[in-house]
Design a protein around this motif. Structure first.
Motif, PDB file in Angstrom:
ATOM      1  N   ASN A 284      21.858  24.857  45.963  1.00 36.37           N
ATOM      2  CA  ASN A 284      21.378  26.077  45.736  1.00 36.37           C
ATOM      3  C   ASN A 284      21.665  26.811  46.941  1.00 36.37           C
ATOM      4  OD1 ASN A 284      20.224  27.425  43.411  1.00 36.37           O
ATOM      5  ND2 ASN A 284      19.245  25.317  43.003  1.00 36.37           N
ATOM      6  N   PRO A 285      22.854  27.177  47.245  1.00 35.68           N
ATOM      7  CA  PRO A 285      23.071  28.078  48.598  1.00 35.68           C
ATOM      8  C   PRO A 285      22.193  29.430  48.547  1.00 35.68           C
ATOM      9  CG  PRO A 285      24.877  28.372  47.018  1.00 35.68           C
ATOM     10  CD  PRO A 285      23.991  27.239  46.432  1.00 35.68           C
ATOM     11  N   THR A 286      21.825  29.737  49.830  1.00 31.64           N
ATOM     12  CA  THR A 286      21.099  31.294  49.989  1.00 31.64           C
ATOM     13  C   THR A 286      21.807  32.142  48.948  1.00 31.64           C
ATOM     14  OG1 THR A 286      20.576  30.531  52.090  1.00 31.64           O
ATOM     15  CG2 THR A 286      20.276  32.742  51.559  1.00 31.64           C
ATOM     16  N   GLU A 287      23.198  32.286  49.168  1.00 32.88           N
ATOM     17  CA  GLU A 287      24.038  33.200  48.430  1.00 32.88           C
ATOM     18  C   GLU A 287      24.647  32.503  47.257  1.00 32.88           C
ATOM     19  OE1 GLU A 287      27.856  33.915  49.755  1.00 32.88           O
ATOM     20  OE2 GLU A 287      27.873  36.040  49.412  1.00 32.88           O
ATOM     21  N   THR A 288      24.221  33.475  46.013  1.00 34.17           N
ATOM     22  CA  THR A 288      24.843  32.689  44.835  1.00 34.17           C
ATOM     23  C   THR A 288      26.531  33.245  44.719  1.00 34.17           C
ATOM     24  OG1 THR A 288      24.346  34.687  43.755  1.00 34.17           O
ATOM     25  CG2 THR A 288      22.704  32.935  43.551  1.00 34.17           C
ATOM     26  N   PHE A 289      27.042  32.839  43.818  1.00 33.45           N
ATOM     27  CA  PHE A 289      28.440  33.127  43.856  1.00 33.45           C
ATOM     28  C   PHE A 289      28.692  34.713  43.602  1.00 33.45           C
ATOM     29  CE2 PHE A 289      32.699  33.933  42.075  1.00 33.45           C
ATOM     30  CZ  PHE A 289      33.376  33.403  42.668  1.00 33.45           C
ATOM     31  N   GLY A 290      29.879  35.438  44.181  1.00 34.51           N
ATOM     32  CA  GLY A 290      30.227  36.552  43.977  1.00 34.51           C
ATOM     33  C   GLY A 290      31.527  36.961  43.968  1.00 34.51           C
ATOM     34  N   CYS A 291      32.073  38.088  43.513  1.00 32.88           N
ATOM     35  CA  CYS A 291      33.423  38.133  43.591  1.00 32.88           C
ATOM     36  C   CYS A 291      33.730  39.656  43.160  1.00 32.88           C
ATOM     37  CB  CYS A 291      34.278  37.455  42.402  1.00 32.88           C
ATOM     38  SG  CYS A 291      34.138  37.566  40.881  1.00 32.88           S
ATOM     39  N   ILE A 292      34.814  40.130  43.657  1.00 27.97           N
ATOM     40  CA  ILE A 292      35.431  41.607  43.342  1.00 27.97           C
ATOM     41  C   ILE A 292      36.800  41.248  42.800  1.00 27.97           C
ATOM     42  CG2 ILE A 292      36.072  44.004  44.010  1.00 27.97           C
ATOM     43  CD1 ILE A 292      33.852  43.503  46.250  1.00 27.97           C
ATOM     44  N   CYS A 293      36.936  41.434  41.558  1.00 33.44           N
ATOM     45  CA  CYS A 293      38.426  41.272  41.140  1.00 33.44           C
ATOM     46  C   CYS A 293      39.100  42.368  40.670  1.00 33.44           C
ATOM     47  CB  CYS A 293      38.399  40.446  39.756  1.00 33.44           C
ATOM     48  SG  CYS A 293      37.371  38.965  40.218  1.00 33.44           S
ATOM     49  N   GLU A 294      40.637  42.652  41.198  1.00 29.82           N
ATOM     50  CA  GLU A 294      41.176  43.670  41.009  1.00 29.82           C
ATOM     51  C   GLU A 294      42.790  43.457  40.411  1.00 29.82           C
ATOM     52  OE1 GLU A 294      41.179  45.518  44.826  1.00 29.82           O
ATOM     53  OE2 GLU A 294      42.131  47.192  43.928  1.00 29.82           O
ATOM     54  N   TRP A 295      42.696  43.697  39.280  1.00 29.08           N
ATOM     55  CA  TRP A 295      44.276  43.520  38.291  1.00 29.08           C
ATOM     56  C   TRP A 295      45.193  44.846  38.542  1.00 29.08           C
ATOM     57  CZ3 TRP A 295      46.676  40.078  35.700  1.00 29.08           C
ATOM     58  CH2 TRP A 295      47.753  40.666  35.103  1.00 29.08           C
ATOM     59  N   ASP A 296      46.228  44.229  39.158  1.00 26.63           N
ATOM     60  CA  ASP A 296      47.162  45.623  39.445  1.00 26.63           C
ATOM     61  C   ASP A 296      48.121  45.429  38.022  1.00 26.63           C
ATOM     62  OD1 ASP A 296      49.357  47.054  39.978  1.00 26.63           O
ATOM     63  OD2 ASP A 296      49.131  46.454  42.135  1.00 26.63           O
ATOM     64  N   PRO A 297      47.982  46.467  37.569  1.00 26.19           N
ATOM     65  CA  PRO A 297      48.626  46.546  36.199  1.00 26.19           C
ATOM     66  C   PRO A 297      50.184  46.968  36.094  1.00 26.19           C
ATOM     67  CG  PRO A 297      47.252  48.621  36.449  1.00 26.19           C
ATOM     68  CD  PRO A 297      46.913  47.690  37.613  1.00 26.19           C
ATOM     69  N   LEU A 298      50.783  47.198  37.392  1.00 25.83           N
ATOM     70  CA  LEU A 298      52.029  47.655  37.550  1.00 25.83           C
ATOM     71  C   LEU A 298      52.873  46.341  38.046  1.00 25.83           C
ATOM     72  CD1 LEU A 298      52.236  51.164  39.046  1.00 25.83           C
ATOM     73  CD2 LEU A 298      52.619  50.235  36.462  1.00 25.83           C
ATOM     74  N   ASP A 299      51.993  45.762  39.123  1.00 25.77           N
ATOM     75  CA  ASP A 299      52.690  44.523  39.831  1.00 25.77           C
ATOM     76  C   ASP A 299      52.276  43.347  39.270  1.00 25.77           C
ATOM     77  OD1 ASP A 299      54.003  43.663  42.198  1.00 25.77           O
ATOM     78  OD2 ASP A 299      51.832  42.956  43.100  1.00 25.77           O
ATOM     79  N   LEU A 300      51.688  43.464  37.932  1.00 22.58           N
ATOM     80  CA  LEU A 300      50.909  42.346  37.573  1.00 22.58           C
ATOM     81  C   LEU A 300      50.667  41.150  38.486  1.00 22.58           C
ATOM     82  CD1 LEU A 300      53.589  42.082  34.507  1.00 22.58           C
ATOM     83  CD2 LEU A 300      51.301  43.368  34.713  1.00 22.58           C
ATOM     84  N   SER A 301      49.688  41.571  39.266  1.00 25.05           N
ATOM     85  CA  SER A 301      48.932  40.729  40.107  1.00 25.05           C
ATOM     86  C   SER A 301      47.546  40.964  40.377  1.00 25.05           C
ATOM     87  CB  SER A 301      49.717  40.980  41.487  1.00 25.05           C
ATOM     88  OG  SER A 301      49.218  42.220  42.255  1.00 25.05           O
ATOM     89  N   LEU A 302      46.845  39.873  40.834  1.00 25.59           N
ATOM     90  CA  LEU A 302      45.552  39.756  41.125  1.00 25.59           C
ATOM     91  C   LEU A 302      45.057  39.737  42.544  1.00 25.59           C
ATOM     92  CD1 LEU A 302      44.146  37.321  38.372  1.00 25.59           C
ATOM     93  CD2 LEU A 302      43.227  39.631  38.980  1.00 25.59           C
ATOM     94  N   THR A 303      43.939  40.582  42.846  1.00 26.44           N
ATOM     95  CA  THR A 303      43.446  40.268  44.219  1.00 26.44           C
ATOM     96  C   THR A 303      42.033  40.114  43.906  1.00 26.44           C
ATOM     97  OG1 THR A 303      45.072  41.989  45.181  1.00 26.44           O
ATOM     98  CG2 THR A 303      42.987  41.392  46.463  1.00 26.44           C
ATOM     99  N   ILE A 304      41.398  39.038  44.438  1.00 28.24           N
ATOM    100  CA  ILE A 304      40.204  38.508  44.400  1.00 28.24           C
ATOM    101  C   ILE A 304      39.507  38.365  45.693  1.00 28.24           C
ATOM    102  CG2 ILE A 304      38.761  36.697  43.352  1.00 28.24           C
ATOM    103  CD1 ILE A 304      41.053  36.197  41.386  1.00 28.24           C
ATOM    104  N   ARG A 305      38.521  39.133  45.995  1.00 27.48           N
ATOM    105  CA  ARG A 305      37.578  38.809  47.239  1.00 27.48           C
ATOM    106  C   ARG A 305      36.481  38.070  46.567  1.00 27.48           C
ATOM    107  NH1 ARG A 305      39.705  43.521  47.372  1.00 27.48           N
ATOM    108  NH2 ARG A 305      40.600  44.597  49.493  1.00 27.48           N
ATOM    109  N   GLY A 306      35.836  37.317  47.358  1.00 20.97           N
ATOM    110  CA  GLY A 306      34.511  36.599  46.893  1.00 20.97           C
ATOM    111  C   GLY A 306      34.275  35.772  47.775  1.00 20.97           C
ATOM    112  N   SER A 307      32.999  34.905  47.646  1.00 24.42           N
ATOM    113  CA  SER A 307      32.460  34.160  48.226  1.00 24.42           C
ATOM    114  C   SER A 307      33.240  32.699  47.820  1.00 24.42           C
ATOM    115  CB  SER A 307      30.908  33.920  48.055  1.00 24.42           C
ATOM    116  OG  SER A 307      30.522  33.880  46.953  1.00 24.42           O
ATOM    117  N   ILE A 308      34.269  32.483  48.441  1.00 21.78           N
ATOM    118  CA  ILE A 308      35.233  31.574  47.697  1.00 21.78           C
ATOM    119  C   ILE A 308      35.434  30.417  48.646  1.00 21.78           C
ATOM    120  CG2 ILE A 308      37.554  31.051  46.943  1.00 21.78           C
ATOM    121  CD1 ILE A 308      37.435  33.923  45.696  1.00 21.78           C
ATOM    122  N   GLN A 309      35.186  29.104  48.394  1.00 24.11           N
ATOM    123  CA  GLN A 309      35.089  28.137  49.393  1.00 24.11           C
ATOM    124  C   GLN A 309      36.512  27.773  49.767  1.00 24.11           C
ATOM    125  OE1 GLN A 309      32.404  24.862  48.383  1.00 24.11           O
ATOM    126  NE2 GLN A 309      33.234  23.701  50.077  1.00 24.11           N
TER     127      GLN A 309
END
Ligand SMILES: Cc1cc2nc3c(=O)[nH]c(=O)nc-3n(C[C@H](O)[C@H](O)[C@H](O)COP(=O)(O)OP(=O)(O)OC[C@H]3O[C@@H](n4cnc5c(N)ncnc54)[C@H](O)[C@@H]3O)c2cc1C
Lengths: 810, 293
Positions: free
Chosen positions: A201-226
Motif C-alpha cells: 500500500n504505497p502512499t500514492e496509488t497508481f495513476g496515469c495520463i494516456c494520450e492516443w495519437d490518432p494520426l501517428d497511431l502511437s501512445l504516450t503514457i505518463r504515470g507512476s510507472i515502476q
C-alpha cells in the motif's frame, strides 16, 4: 575494449572514497520536502479529460446488457468505453501462466468484485463519477468460487468456462532424492500453514495520463510507472502497436512495493483517449479502487510442508506443497511470486534435496500481484516454523539448530537444490552478532521468569535469504522468457566539468539518484553537487528496467561505473596525445589525469573535458570528442532454467538473522513486540543510511504482514477490507524500535561488492515474529499456523488450550 | 471518491442555520461539523444530501464553559479544544482521558464533540463516557430547545434521538463526583483505531465498599450501554479481583447481540467485554483508593 568495473572501494580511482559508503543526505529530498516533486496527479495537460471506472459489484456474473445512453447525454461527458471497445481495439492482457489474461473491460462476464465494466472520460472527475452512476449494467449472477481448494474440485464453478478447469498450473519439481531423505530421516516434521492475502500500500496509488495519437497511431503514457520499458512492451502487445510507437514517461512516484501495476487501468484509459479522438485522459486510482481491485494483493496461500531431520539436528530434506490462489486472471503476475522461492528455496541452510508441489489456482478474487519480496516471505515463514518445530522436538535451542544447518563460509559460491547460486556469506557471524545484540541468554532467562508467572512471552530467532539482483530465469517455470535484465546509464561531462547522468528510471523513494552522485563524484574526484541525474522516457533512455527485485542499486552502480570507465579510457587517450605519451602511461586519480609522479603532467577532469569539447582538432582522429559514455550493465553468468526450473538467476544472496521478543496478552490475544534486534549482511553498503531506511521500512511491512494486514472476502467473494478502517497498515505506534547491526561480506560478483538489499527485512520479519509467537504459545501446546496472527486468532488458540487466567502457572 | 453534487450553506449564526433547516426538507440536509466522519461518507456517495449545512462558522457553538457542577462544551468545540481545556482536565479527568484516546491529533484538530455524539458510532469513546457520566445533550430545533439525557440520546448504530431539523448545540458533562475512581480502556487493532471493545468504569469507596458503581461497555454491540446487573453485583460489596471478575462475567452474559465483523467475532467481543470490565474496575478502584476518599 574491456570495461573495468571496480569490485571494491579500494579499486576506485581515488585515494579514499569521500562519498560512497557513507550515509549521504539524499539529493531527492529537498524537492520532496518542499512539495516540488511532480507526481502524476500534479501534471495538467491541455484539453485533458478525467476517467472514472464503473466496476462490477459481483464476484461472478454474466453481463447481459450495458446501457450507456443516459450517461452519454450528461453534459461534460466526452467518451464512454465498454467491453465492446476493448474487444475492438485491444487484446487480452498478457498473463503468467500464459492464456489466463482477459480484456481490460469485461466483455461477457465479470470474474471479481471491482472488475472494470465501463469507463467514462469527462471534463472532471466529479462529472465522470456522476456519469458512471447513469450507466446501467444487467448482470446474471453466477456462483462464485473463492476457496482455491474447492476451486480445484472437478465439479467446481469455473472462473473461465473456456478453460475447463480452474487449475492454472499443477507441477511437482523435484531436486534430488527427496523420498530417500524422508524415508531415512529420524524425524519428519510436517505442518499446514495459511498465509492470507495482503500486499503493498504505497502512499500514492497508481495513476496515469494516456494520450492516443490518432494520426501517428502511437501512445504516450505518463504515470507512476515502476518498470517503464516492460510496461511499454506490455501496452504495445495489448494495442498491437510497434514497440517504438509507445512512449512511457515515468513520473516520480510515491512508493510502489509492487503496487504500481496499474496495467488494467492504463489500458482502460488508453481506450478512452482513443475514443476521445486523442485527448489526454487522466486516471488516478483512488484508495477504495486500490484496496478493492488494485495491483498488489499478494500471496493468498495454503501450505503443506515438511522437513526431514536426523537425530543430530541435520535437516536432510524439504518438501513444500503450495496451493496459491491467484484470483481471477494471470495478468498481475502473482504466478511469478510463486516461482521466486526457487531463487532461495532452502533458505540459508545446507538442506541438500527439496521438492516443490506447486498448484496455481484461479478464483473469483482480484488477480493477485507482486509485493515486496515477491513471494519468498511466506515461504520463509513456513520454513522457519518447521525449523522451530524440529528444534523443539529435538530439544535443541532454535538458534543453535539453525547454526548447525547454516551454509558454512567455505562453501560459497554455493548452489542450492533449486539451482540458484549464492555468492557469499558469513551466516554464523550474522547469527552471533544478532544474538549478542539482543543479549540472547538474558532474553531467555527473562522469559523463563515470565513463564513462571504464567505469562506468554516468546522469543523468535529466524534467518532468511534475500535474493538480490532480479533475474527472469527464476520465473521460467511460470512461462516468463528468461532474458537478461539490463540497466544503462549515460554519463557526460560538460565544458565546465559538471557531470550529467541520464537514466531510464524515475524517483520511487530508494535514493538511487543520490547513489549515482556519490559514485560519480568519487570516480572523478568532484563533489556530489556537481553531478546531476536526469530521467529520460523510454524513447530516449538507455536500456533500463528500473527499480524492482532488489536490483537497481547494484545494477545502476555497474552501469554508472562502467560509463565512467569508458570515459576514463577515452580521456586517457586524449591526455596521452596531448602529453605525447601512450595511453597506458596515463592514470586517473583523485580527479586528475596524468603521468603518476610527474606533478606538471596532470590535467583536471574539467580541463580534459573542456579540451575534448572545444578542441576536437587536437584529438586523435578516432577518438569520439564527447566526454560522454553509455554503459549497459547486466548481471553476468546467469543461466536459463533446466527442465526442473533450476537456473542461476538472482546474482546475490543477502542474509539476515532477526531476534524478536513478544508477549501475548493471554486474555485478549494481542501481541506486543517487546524487543526487535537484527543483524544483516547485504555485502558492501553503498549508502548505509539508505540501507537502514530500507531495513526499517521493510521490518514495518513485515510486522504488518505478521500481525495486521489481510484482505478478506466473504463466501460470495465480496471484499470486506476496502478502506483503511479495515485493511490495517501498521503505523508508527505499532512498530517497535529496531536495533540493527551490520555484517559486511562483499559479493565477489558485483560492482563494489554490493548485494541487493531493497526488499530486505520482510523476508525474515514475518517468520521471526511468528517464531516468537509460537515460542510464547508452546507451553500451552498451541501453534499459530495462520498469518496474520490477528488477536482474534490467538484468542481462539489460547481458548482452545483451555487456558483461563486462573490457571496461574503453566 | 468524489461527492455527488450538493448545495452548500455556511451561515454565521445558529438562528440562520435553523432557518435554513426549516426552509428545506430536513431529510435532504446534512449538517457538517468537523467532517471527519461525514466527508468520507460524502466522497463514497453514501451520504447524498441536497444541501450541506456547514456549522463551522457559528462561533456561539464553540467553546468550553464552567457551569455549577458541570462543564458545558459547545457542540462545535473540537476535541483539540477539549484537550487544551484546563477546566475539563480539572473537573473531569475521565472525559479528558477519553478525548486523547480518539483517533490521532489530526483527527482531533478537526473533529468536534457534537459530531462524535451525533455520529453515534458504537465504538466511539464520547458516547460511552457521556452515558457513564450521565451527560446532557442540548438540541435546538423548530420547537425550541430540548435537553436529552445521554442514555436517551443514543438509540442504536449511528442513530440518535435527534430529530431531523434539530441541531445539537451543547453537551453538559457533569463533574466527576469527588472521590470517584474511574477508568477507560479499550482494545483496538492499532493505536488510534475505533475500539473493538471498550469499557468505562466508575466507583467510589465508602467504608471499604463500592458505591455508585457504573460500568459502560462500548464497541461491542449497537451502542454504549450501562450494565445494571453487573453494577448491582458491586454495589455495597468490598472490592476484590474475584468480585470484578464476576462483574465481568455478568457483563458478558448481559451483552446483547455482540457485533461480528472481520476484526472480532461475537464470542470474542463478549469475552473482551468481560476482560475489560474487570480491568477497568480494578483501575478505577486503585484511583478511588488513591483519591483518599
Ligand atoms: C482516522 C480516523 C480515526 C478516528 N478514530 C476515532 C476514534 O478512535 N474514536 C472516535 O470516537 N472517533 C474516531 N474518529 C471519528 C472522529 O472522532 C469524528 O470526528 C467524529 O465521529 C465526527 O465528528 P465531526 O465533527 O468530524 O463530525 P462530522 O463528520 O462533520 O459529522 C458527523 C455526523 O454528525 C452530524 N452532526 C455533526 N455536528 C452536528 C450538530 N451540531 N448537530 C446535528 N448534527 C451534527 C453530521 O450531520 C454527521 O451526520 C476517527 C476518524 C478518523 C478519520
Amino acid at each position: 575494449m574491456a570495461v573495468d568495473i571496480p569490485k571494491s572501494f579500494e579499486a576506485l580511482p581515488t585515494s579514499s572514497p569521500r562519498h560512497i559508503g557513507r550515509g549521504r543526505r539524499r539529493v531527492e529530498d529537498p524537492a520532496l520536502l518542499t512539495g516540488r516533486t511532480q507526481f502524476v496527479d500534479d501534471v495538467e495537460l491541455p484539453r485533458m479529460l478525467h476517467c472514472a471506472i464503473l466496476r462490477s459489484p459481483f464476484a461472478h456474473a454474466k453481463i447481459t446488457e450495458v446501457d450507456t445512453r443516459e450517461a452519454e447525454s450528461l453534459p461534460g461527458v466526452v467518451a464512454i468505453v465498454t467491453g465492446d471497445d476493448a474487444l475492438r481495439w485491444s487484446h487480452p492482457a498478457q498473463s503468467s501462466p500464459e492464456g489466463w489474461g482477459t480484456h481490460c473491460l469485461a466483455t461477457d462476464a465479470v470474474r471479481y468484485v471491482g472488475e472494470p465494466v465501463a469507463a467514462v472520460a469527462a471534463v472532471n472527475r466529479y462529472v465522470a463519477e456522476d456519469a458512471i452512476e447513469l450507466i446501467t449494467v444487467e448482470y446474471d449472477p453466477l456462483d462464485a468460487v473463492t476457496d482455491p481448494v474447492a476451486a480445484m474440485a472437478p465439479d467446481s464453478t469455473l472462473v473461465h468456462a473456456g478453460q475447463g478447469t480452474n487449475v492454472m498450473m499443477d507441477r511437482v519439481f523435484t531436486w534430488g532424492e527427496v523420498d530417500q531423505a524422508f524415508e531415512a530421516a529420524d524425524h519428519v516434521v510436517s505442518e499446514k500453514f495459511r498465509w492470507n492475502r495482503m500486499g503493498a500500500n504505497p502512499t500514492e496509488t497508481f495513476g496515469c495520463i494516456c494520450e492516443w495519437d490518432p494520426l501517428d497511431l502511437s501512445l504516450t503514457i505518463r504515470g507512476s510507472i515502476q518498470s517503464p520499458s516492460m510496461f511499454g512492451l506490455g501496452r504495445a502487445a495489448t494495442f498491437a502497436l510497434p514497440s517504438n510507437k509507445v512512449n512511457i514517461i515515468s513520473q516520480p512516484h510515491g512508493g510502489s512495493f509492487g503496487g504500481k501495476g496499474g496495467t488494467r487501468g492504463t489500458d482502460v484509459t488508453c481506450l478512452l483517449s482513443r475514443k476521445a479522438d486523442g485527448r489526454p485522459v487522466k486516471w488516478i486510482e483512488d484508495r477504495i479502487e486500490y484496496l478493492t481491485a488494485g495491483g498488489s494483493q499478494a500471496w493468498d496461500r495454503h501450505y503443506q510442508a515438511s522437513i526431514s531431520v536426523r537425530q543430530d539436528g541435520t535437516v536432510t530434506g524439504l518438501r513444500v506443497g503450495l496451493i496459491d490462489d491467484l484470483g481471477a486472471t494471470g495478468e498481475a503476475y502473482g504466478a511469478i511470486c510463486a516461482a521466486k522461492p526457487l531463487a532461495a528455496f532452502t533458505g540459508p541452510y545446507t538442506i541438500p534435496v527439496a521438492e516443490y508441489d506447486l498448484k496455481l489456482v484461479a478464483t473469483n478474487k482480484v488477480p493477485s500481484g507482486p509485493y515486496r519480496g515477491m513471494g519468498p516471505p511466506p515461504h520463509f515463514f513456513v520454513l522457519e516454523q518447521l525449523m522451530d518445530l524440529a528444534a523443539r522436538r529435538l530439544g535443541m535451542d532454535p538458534a543453535e539448530f539453525r547454526r548447525k544447518n547454516f551454509i558454512p563460509n567455505e562453501a560459497f559460491p554455493y548452489t542450492i537444490p533449486s539451482g540458484n547460486e549464492y555468492d557469499s556469506g558469513n551466516y554464523e557471524e550474522v547469527l552471533n552478532q544478532a544474538l549478542a545484540l539482543a543479549d540472547y541468554p538474558a532474553l531467555r532467562s527473562a522469559q523463563a521468569e515470565a513463564r513462571q508467572e504464567g505469562r506468554l512471552v516468546g522469543i523468535g530467532v529466524a534467518s532468511a535469504i534475500e535474493p538480490g539482483v532480479f533475474d527472469w530465469n527464476a520465473y521460467a517455470i511460470v512461462g516468463m522468457p528468461g532474458t537478461g535484465v539490463p540497466e544503462g546509464a549515460t554519463v557526460s561531462i560538460d565544458i565546465m566539468g559538471f557531470i550529467t547522468v541520464r537514466v531510464g528510471f524515475s524517483l520511487e523513494g530508494q535514493g538511487q539518484y543520490t547513489l549515482i552522485s556519490q559514485l560519480v563524484s568519487d570516480y572523478f574526484g568532484t563533489d556530489p553537487e556537481m553531478v546531476r541525474v536526469v530521467y529520460l522516457d523510454t524513447q530516449s533512455a538507455p536500456p533500463s528496467f528500473g527499480p524492482g527485485g532488489s536490483r537497481l542499486g547494484v545494477a545502476i552502480t555497474g552501469a554508472v561505473l562502467g560509463a565512467c570507465d569508458r570515459i576514463r579510457t577515452k580521456a586517457c587517450r586524449v591526455v596521452a596525445a596531448l602529453m605525447q605519451t601512450e595511453p597506458e602511461n596515463i592514470v586517473l586519480h583523485d580527479g586528475l589525469f596524468g603521468i603518476p609522479g610527474v606533478p606538471e603532467a596532470q590535467m583536471s577532469v574539467s580541463d580534459v573535458a573542456g579540451t575534448m569539447l572545444a578542441r576536437s582538432d587536437l584529438l586523435p582522429p578516432d577518438v569520439d570528442p564527447r566526454p560522454e559514455a553509455t554503459h549497459v550493465w547486466t548481471a553476468p553468468g546467469r543461466t536459463p532454467a533446466d527442465e526442473e526450473g533450476r537456473a542461476k538467476s538472482y546474482l546475490t544472496a543477502a542474509q539476515a538473522v532477526h531476534v524478536v521478543q513478544v508477549e501475548i496478552d493471554r486474555e485478549t490475544g494481542f501481541v506486543e513486540i517487546q524487543r526487535y534486534c537484527l543483524a544483516d549482511d547485504c555485502g558492501t553498503r553503498l549508502n548505509p543510511a539508505t540501507v537502514e531506511g530500507q531495513t526499517d521500512g521493510s521490518v514495518a511491512q513485515g510486522i504488518g504482514a505478521a500481525l495486521l494486514e489481510e484482505y478478506s472476502f466473504d463466501e460470495d467473494g465480496q471484499p470486506q477490507t476496502t478502506t483503511f478502517m479495515d485493511y490495517l497498515m501498521p503505523t508508527v505506534y505499532e512498530i517497535p524500535k529496531v536495533e540493527k547491526v551490520a555484517v559486511v561480506t562483499p559479493s565477489p560478483f558485483t560492482p563494489l561488492g554490493a548485494k541487493g538489499c531493497g526488499e530486505g527485512a520482510i523476508h525474515t520479519t514475518p517468520a521471526a515474529v511468528l517464531c516468537a509467537i509460537n515460542d510464547a504459545l508452546a507451553p500451552i501446546g498451541q501453534m499459530a499456523r495462520e498469518v496474520p496472527a490477528a488477536p482474534k486468532r490467538l484468542w481462539e488458540l489460547i481458548r482452545a488450550a483451555g487456558d483461563t487466567p486462573e490457571d496461574g502457572l503453566i | 471518491m468524489k461527492p455527488a453534487p450538493f448545495e452548500y450553506a455556511a451561515p454565521p449564526t445558529l438562528d440562520e442555520a435553523l432557518a435554513i433547516l426549516s426552509e428545506n426538507d430536513p431529510d435532504e440536509v446534512k449538517i457538517l461539523a468537523g467532517g471527519q466522519s461525514l466527508m468520507p461518507l460524502l466522497n463514497m456517495r453514501l451520504a447524498r444530501p441536497e444541501l450541506l449545512l456547514d456549522l463551522t462558522r457559528i462561533d456561539e457553538l464553540g467553546g468550553v464553559r464552567a457551569l455549577d457542577s458541570a462543564v458545558s462544551i459547545g457542540a462545535l468545540a473540537t476535541k483539540r479544544d477539549v484537550e487544551d481545556s484546563s477546566l475539563v482536565r480539572d473537573r473531569n479527568p475521565l472525559f479528558m482521558e477519553s478525548t486523547v484516546m480518539i483517533g490521532h491529533p489530526q483527527i482531533r484538530n478537526r473533529g468536534t464533540v457534537g459530531g462524535s455524539m451525533v455520529q453515534a458510532d458504537p465504538a466511539a469513546e464520547y458516547p460511552a463516557v457521556a452515558v457513564a457520566l450521565g451527560a446532557e445533550l442540548v438540541a435546538r430545533g423548530p420547537g425550541g430547545e430540548r435537553v436529552i439525557e445521554a442514555d436517551d440520546f443514543f438509540i442504536t448504530y449511528l442513530t440518535t434521538s435527534l430529530e431531523p431539523g434539530e441541531i445539537l448545540t451543547e453537551v453538559r458533562v457533569p463533574d466527576l463526583p469527588a472521590g470517584t475512581g474511574w477508568s477507560i480502556q479499550e482494545v483496538a487493532r492499532r493505536h488510534g483505531d475505533f475500539a473493538i471493545v471498550g469499557a468505562v468504569a466508575m466507583l467510589r469507596l465508602e467504608s471499604g465498599v463500592c458505591v455508585d458503581p457504573r460500568i459502560v461497555i462500548f464497541g461491542a454491540s449497537d451502542r454504549a450501554r450501562r450494565h445494571p446487573e453487573a453494577e448491582a453485583l458491586l454495589a455495597g460489596e468490598r472490592p476484590s479481583a474475584a468480585l470484578f471478575e464476576s462483574a465481568g462475567q455478568a457483563v458478558a452474559q448481559s451483552l446483547e447481540d455482540p457485533t461480528d465483523d472481520v476484526h472480532a467475532s461475537a464470542d470474542y467481543r463478549r469475552d473482551l467485554a468481560r476482560v475489560l470490565c474487570a480491568r477497568t474496575l480494578s483501575e478505577a478502584m486503585e484511583r478511588a483508593e488513591g483519591s483518599g476518599a
